[in-house]
Design a protein around this motif. Structure first.
Motif, PDB file in Angstrom:
ATOM      1  N   LYS A  45       0.836  -1.203   0.000  1.00  0.00           N
ATOM      2  CA  LYS A  45       0.000   0.000   0.000  1.00  0.00           C
ATOM      3  C   LYS A  45       0.872   1.254   0.000  1.00  0.00           C
ATOM      4  N   GLY A  46       1.895   1.266   0.840  1.00  0.00           N
ATOM      5  CA  GLY A  46       2.808   2.408   0.898  1.00  0.00           C
ATOM      6  C   GLY A  46       3.518   2.637  -0.419  1.00  0.00           C
ATOM      7  N   LEU A  47       3.954   1.575  -1.049  1.00  0.00           N
ATOM      8  CA  LEU A  47       4.637   1.688  -2.333  1.00  0.00           C
ATOM      9  C   LEU A  47       3.695   2.229  -3.404  1.00  0.00           C
ATOM     10  N   LEU A  48       2.466   1.716  -3.437  1.00  0.00           N
ATOM     11  CA  LEU A  48       1.493   2.205  -4.411  1.00  0.00           C
ATOM     12  C   LEU A  48       1.168   3.681  -4.197  1.00  0.00           C
ATOM     13  N   GLU A  49       1.097   4.102  -2.930  1.00  0.00           N
ATOM     14  CA  GLU A  49       0.857   5.522  -2.643  1.00  0.00           C
ATOM     15  C   GLU A  49       1.992   6.382  -3.178  1.00  0.00           C
ATOM     16  N   THR A  53       1.755   9.184  -6.048  1.00  0.00           N
ATOM     17  CA  THR A  53       2.198  10.551  -5.786  1.00  0.00           C
ATOM     18  C   THR A  53       3.125  11.021  -6.898  1.00  0.00           C
ATOM     19  N   GLY A  54       4.062  10.175  -7.280  1.00  0.00           N
ATOM     20  CA  GLY A  54       4.986  10.532  -8.356  1.00  0.00           C
ATOM     21  C   GLY A  54       4.285  10.624  -9.698  1.00  0.00           C
ATOM     22  N   TRP A  55       3.401   9.692  -9.946  1.00  0.00           N
ATOM     23  CA  TRP A  55       2.698   9.655 -11.227  1.00  0.00           C
ATOM     24  C   TRP A  55       1.803  10.873 -11.409  1.00  0.00           C
ATOM     25  N   ASN A  56       1.148  11.278 -10.336  1.00  0.00           N
ATOM     26  CA  ASN A  56       0.210  12.393 -10.391  1.00  0.00           C
ATOM     27  C   ASN A  56       0.852  13.743 -10.099  1.00  0.00           C
ATOM     28  N   GLY A  57       2.147  13.725  -9.788  1.00  0.00           N
ATOM     29  CA  GLY A  57       2.843  14.967  -9.471  1.00  0.00           C
ATOM     30  C   GLY A  57       3.205  15.739 -10.732  1.00  0.00           C
TER      31      GLY A  57
END
Length: 77
Positions: A45-49, A53-57
């Motif tokens: 879950k932490g990795l996906l978050e 975050t990076g993908w949507n940044g």
């Protein structure tokens, strides 16, 4: 399934049973596996978050070559 445990692990399991926290070895193994599964789910879950975050940044102004060059410079490659 047979599992052979080392001295410290055997002692720990015996202490847990003697303490009354668990009735037998099977309960301890089941608890350990549930904790392990919970831990792994938390890591995923932490990795996906972080990925989201990076993908949507914001987009980076650096090219892939800039990023590779910077990495090589910092690691002396």
């Amino acid at each position: 399934m047979n599992i052979e445990l080392k001295g410290e692990d055997k002692e720990y399991i015996e202490k847990l049973i003697l303490s009354g926290a668990f009735r037998n070895k099977d309960e301890i193994i089941q608890d350990a596996l549930q904790l392990h599964a919970h831990h792994r789910e938390g890591l995923k879950k932490g990795l996906l978050e972080k990925i989201n975050t990076g993908w949507n940044g914001p987009d980076s102004q650096k090219s892939i070559n800039d990023i590779i060059s910077a990495k090589k410079n910092t690691e002396g490659i």
